[in-house]
Motif scaffolding. Sequence first.
Motif, mmCIF file in Angstrom:
data_model
loop_
_atom_site.group_PDB
_atom_site.id
_atom_site.type_symbol
_atom_site.label_atom_id
_atom_site.label_comp_id
_atom_site.label_asym_id
_atom_site.label_seq_id
_atom_site.Cartn_x
_atom_site.Cartn_y
_atom_site.Cartn_z
ATOM 1 N N ALA A 1 1.969 6.803 -0.658
ATOM 2 C CA ALA A 1 2.814 6.606 0.521
ATOM 3 C C ALA A 1 1.985 6.677 1.789
ATOM 4 C CB ALA A 1 3.907 7.671 0.558
ATOM 5 N N PHE A 2 2.566 6.215 2.874
ATOM 6 C CA PHE A 2 2.023 6.463 4.200
ATOM 7 C C PHE A 2 3.187 6.670 5.158
ATOM 8 C CE2 PHE A 2 2.473 1.831 4.255
ATOM 9 C CZ PHE A 2 3.030 1.591 5.498
ATOM 10 N N ALA A 3 2.907 7.311 6.300
ATOM 11 C CA ALA A 3 3.961 7.583 7.281
ATOM 12 C C ALA A 3 3.320 7.964 8.614
ATOM 13 C CB ALA A 3 4.866 8.719 6.784
ATOM 14 N N PRO A 4 4.064 7.762 9.693
ATOM 15 C CA PRO A 4 5.267 6.939 9.810
ATOM 16 C C PRO A 4 4.953 5.461 9.564
ATOM 17 C CG PRO A 4 4.994 8.424 11.699
ATOM 18 C CD PRO A 4 3.706 8.413 10.962
ATOM 19 N N LYS A 5 6.010 4.666 9.449
ATOM 20 C CA LYS A 5 5.827 3.241 9.169
ATOM 21 C C LYS A 5 5.027 2.572 10.283
ATOM 22 C CE LYS A 5 8.504 -0.981 8.215
ATOM 23 N NZ LYS A 5 9.878 -1.566 8.131
ATOM 24 N N LEU B 1 -8.210 0.620 -14.681
ATOM 25 C CA LEU B 1 -8.327 2.050 -14.394
ATOM 26 C C LEU B 1 -8.668 2.259 -12.920
ATOM 27 C CD1 LEU B 1 -10.400 3.277 -17.492
ATOM 28 C CD2 LEU B 1 -7.951 3.641 -17.083
ATOM 29 N N THR B 2 -7.973 3.191 -12.277
ATOM 30 C CA THR B 2 -8.225 3.503 -10.875
ATOM 31 C C THR B 2 -8.322 5.010 -10.690
ATOM 32 O OG1 THR B 2 -5.857 3.567 -10.372
ATOM 33 C CG2 THR B 2 -6.984 1.465 -10.072
ATOM 34 N N THR B 3 -8.943 5.420 -9.583
ATOM 35 C CA THR B 3 -9.021 6.845 -9.252
ATOM 36 C C THR B 3 -7.950 7.184 -8.213
ATOM 37 O OG1 THR B 3 -10.566 6.533 -7.407
ATOM 38 C CG2 THR B 3 -11.524 6.789 -9.612
ATOM 39 N N PRO B 4 -7.549 8.447 -8.122
ATOM 40 C CA PRO B 4 -6.612 8.853 -7.068
ATOM 41 C C PRO B 4 -7.111 8.504 -5.671
ATOM 42 C CG PRO B 4 -6.740 10.561 -8.736
ATOM 43 C CD PRO B 4 -7.789 9.546 -9.091
ATOM 44 N N LEU B 5 -8.426 8.598 -5.444
ATOM 45 C CA LEU B 5 -8.983 8.237 -4.138
ATOM 46 C C LEU B 5 -8.738 6.764 -3.835
ATOM 47 C CD1 LEU B 5 -10.740 9.058 -1.664
ATOM 48 C CD2 LEU B 5 -12.712 8.251 -2.980
ATOM 49 N N GLN B 6 -8.920 5.892 -4.827
ATOM 50 C CA GLN B 6 -8.706 4.458 -4.612
ATOM 51 C C GLN B 6 -7.251 4.156 -4.286
ATOM 52 O OE1 GLN B 6 -10.256 3.023 -8.355
ATOM 53 N NE2 GLN B 6 -12.267 2.558 -7.494
ATOM 54 N N VAL B 7 -6.327 4.867 -4.925
ATOM 55 C CA VAL B 7 -4.905 4.624 -4.674
ATOM 56 C C VAL B 7 -4.520 5.135 -3.280
ATOM 57 C CG1 VAL B 7 -2.554 5.144 -5.457
ATOM 58 C CG2 VAL B 7 -4.343 4.613 -7.133
ATOM 59 N N ALA B 8 -5.065 6.283 -2.878
ATOM 60 C CA ALA B 8 -4.825 6.765 -1.508
ATOM 61 C C ALA B 8 -5.412 5.781 -0.493
ATOM 62 C CB ALA B 8 -5.446 8.145 -1.316
ATOM 63 N N ASN B 9 -6.551 5.197 -0.830
ATOM 64 C CA ASN B 9 -7.160 4.210 0.053
ATOM 65 C C ASN B 9 -6.301 2.950 0.150
ATOM 66 O OD1 ASN B 9 -9.591 3.466 1.654
ATOM 67 N ND2 ASN B 9 -9.740 1.832 0.129
ATOM 68 N N LEU B 10 -5.636 2.575 -0.960
ATOM 69 C CA LEU B 10 -4.695 1.460 -0.925
ATOM 70 C C LEU B 10 -3.555 1.756 0.052
ATOM 71 C CD1 LEU B 10 -3.497 -1.226 -1.927
ATOM 72 C CD2 LEU B 10 -2.472 0.050 -3.839
ATOM 73 N N ALA B 11 -3.065 2.989 0.023
ATOM 74 C CA ALA B 11 -2.017 3.382 0.977
ATOM 75 C C ALA B 11 -2.519 3.241 2.413
ATOM 76 C CB ALA B 11 -1.568 4.818 0.700
ATOM 77 N N ALA B 12 -3.797 3.577 2.642
ATOM 78 C CA ALA B 12 -4.375 3.435 3.982
ATOM 79 C C ALA B 12 -4.492 1.963 4.368
ATOM 80 C CB ALA B 12 -5.747 4.107 4.030
ATOM 81 N N ILE B 13 -4.843 1.106 3.417
ATOM 82 C CA ILE B 13 -4.921 -0.339 3.676
ATOM 83 C C ILE B 13 -3.554 -0.875 4.088
ATOM 84 C CG2 ILE B 13 -5.234 -2.589 2.564
ATOM 85 C CD1 ILE B 13 -7.439 -1.271 0.858
ATOM 86 N N LEU B 14 -2.517 -0.463 3.379
ATOM 87 C CA LEU B 14 -1.156 -0.892 3.708
ATOM 88 C C LEU B 14 -0.740 -0.367 5.082
ATOM 89 C CD1 LEU B 14 0.225 -0.260 0.149
ATOM 90 C CD2 LEU B 14 0.375 -2.470 1.299
ATOM 91 N N ALA B 15 -1.119 0.877 5.360
ATOM 92 C CA ALA B 15 -0.800 1.454 6.668
ATOM 93 C C ALA B 15 -1.494 0.691 7.795
ATOM 94 C CB ALA B 15 -1.216 2.925 6.698
ATOM 95 N N ASN B 16 -2.732 0.257 7.545
ATOM 96 C CA ASN B 16 -3.519 -0.464 8.550
ATOM 97 C C ASN B 16 -3.251 -1.964 8.553
ATOM 98 O OD1 ASN B 16 -4.822 1.915 9.329
ATOM 99 N ND2 ASN B 16 -6.478 1.640 7.864
#
Length: 604
Positions: free
Chosen positions: A542-546, A446-461
């Motif tokens: 998602a994140f953007a730009p690449k 189980l995950t929260t929407p905040l955790q998934v958005a944070n995953l997107a930030a990890i991928l972006a960084n």
Amino acid sequence: MIENRKYYVQTIFIVIGIIFLIKLFSIQVMDSRYKLAAENNVINKVIEYPYRGLIYDRNNKIIVHNTPVYDIMVVPKEVEVADTIRFCSLFDITKEEFEAKILAAKKYSYIKQSLFFPQVNNEEFARIQDDLVEYKGFYPVARTIRSYPEPVLANGLGYIGEVSKNQLAKDTTNYYKSGDYIGISGLEAAYEKELRGKRGVKYKLVNVRGIEKGSFNDGAFDSASVPGNNLVSSIDLELQKYAEFLMKDKVGSIVAIEPATGEILALVNSPSYDPGLLAGRKYSSNFQALSQDTLKPLFNRPVMATYRPGSVFKLVQSLVALQEGVITPGTRIVCNRGIINCHGAHTNEDLHGAIKFSCNPYFYQTFRKIINQGKAPKMNVDSRIGLSMWDEYLDRLGFGRTLGVDIPNEKGGLVPKPSYYNRYYGEGGWNFYTIYSLSIGEGELLTTPLQVANLAAILANRGYFIAPHLARGIDTPDAFLKINYKREDTGIDAEHFTTVVDAMAEIVDGTARIAKVKDVEICGKTGTVENKNSFDHSAFMAFAPKENPKIALSVYVENAGWGGGVAAAISGLLIEKYVKGEVAANREWVENYVMTKAYLNNLK
């Protein structure tokens, strides 16, 4: 000797008597303060409530300000109301309500002020002011309530309310008094000490008609109130408004983050409510109505709702497997649908293709390689070792724990540990084949929407994140105090993000092309979250730009089906709005698709 001692004692008593006579003469004749106080019968202690600090967005637009109101206080001992009916008409209350309020005030204190009628606005006070002075024992006290230029961000801002008995009991600083307001939730609660300011007090002489005759002792005992500090938030007000518009009449959430700083750009709970409903005299009735709403607008979904992450979690499996060295970007695995079902036309993909086509068998086998690495001869022991190691990776990626967002009630979700399965299956009673559903983001995860958005930030960084937060800093009269937040490294090498991020870019060019924005390279991943009670939930991150990302986000729309539908559409619109400043005219069809709920046609 005894005779002399008798004279000594008499002399002492005479001296003490003279001292008391002099003091009494001073009080009754020489010092006009006490004469004036006796003639006027009351020295009124007036609490001067401070202005609560304002809240701004990241571009210095006001999100929360103050509106003046008056609390009508009562001192039961002083009350004289000859015409109760006329008095009640001032406040539009019944005689029974009047008597109940007076009784409650007497129970609190017969001689101290307590609240009789709250939050009379300027217009109402102007109407009753001249009549109110005719009634002894009633005193207006100026204070403020919160006001909102835009009816948005209710769950993030939170609300203030009268301090409760439990809160008073827990207040070790003894700052709060009965009748004070305190932040209850959201930013109002998290930054209460910075926003509240400091109470002042004035001692005023009041005559028998309740008319002020000036300050007691020229204000020697008065203290001025100190306004609260202002809070500068990370929210982009225009993006927040647009995000709430897109989520109208839907159930779900949006979290948008600036990856480089962890600043939350938009935090949307849907359905939400107008924050003005919980400010003002109708607070209690409005709160009760909101509490009883079956869609739970007070439940802050972005930080409290927990969902199975679904296919979004295949990105996590990819990163862990690459770091552990159990696969490489070139590892190919046959899409064997006899083991676990899949979708789309693909056969023998490498990691890039497996992410692009969201191949279930690929990640089933990848998860097996992570969990069973042959570190123990028995499979159940090997699985326990592998799952413990996997749990550690997920903790570093921000799952199964709170991230420390600066508003209350954040949930940590669930990442099952060996002890979790031991409780259900017994020690050694489970292995990989018991838990394989975790491979595709299902099962107990189980995950929260905040955790998934944070995953997107990890991928972006490409491998780290800053704790997500809603406050940039505190604006004091002397300086702006920027708040520093902790950077957390995931322990996954930056090189492993290349394959994952490249595949995410192709997803937006392919199955999630509704999110595609001209001249902005978006990296995303769909998620179709299983829901046994109704249609699946639509999720997209998602994140953007690449390169040099400016925004990372997660979107959840409950009972809306495939993640490449409405969740992807909303994500694309928000990215376009934030990166480009506006949505292109030729993209209005996407907005219409979202707002008319055309995506539901595919679910019938």
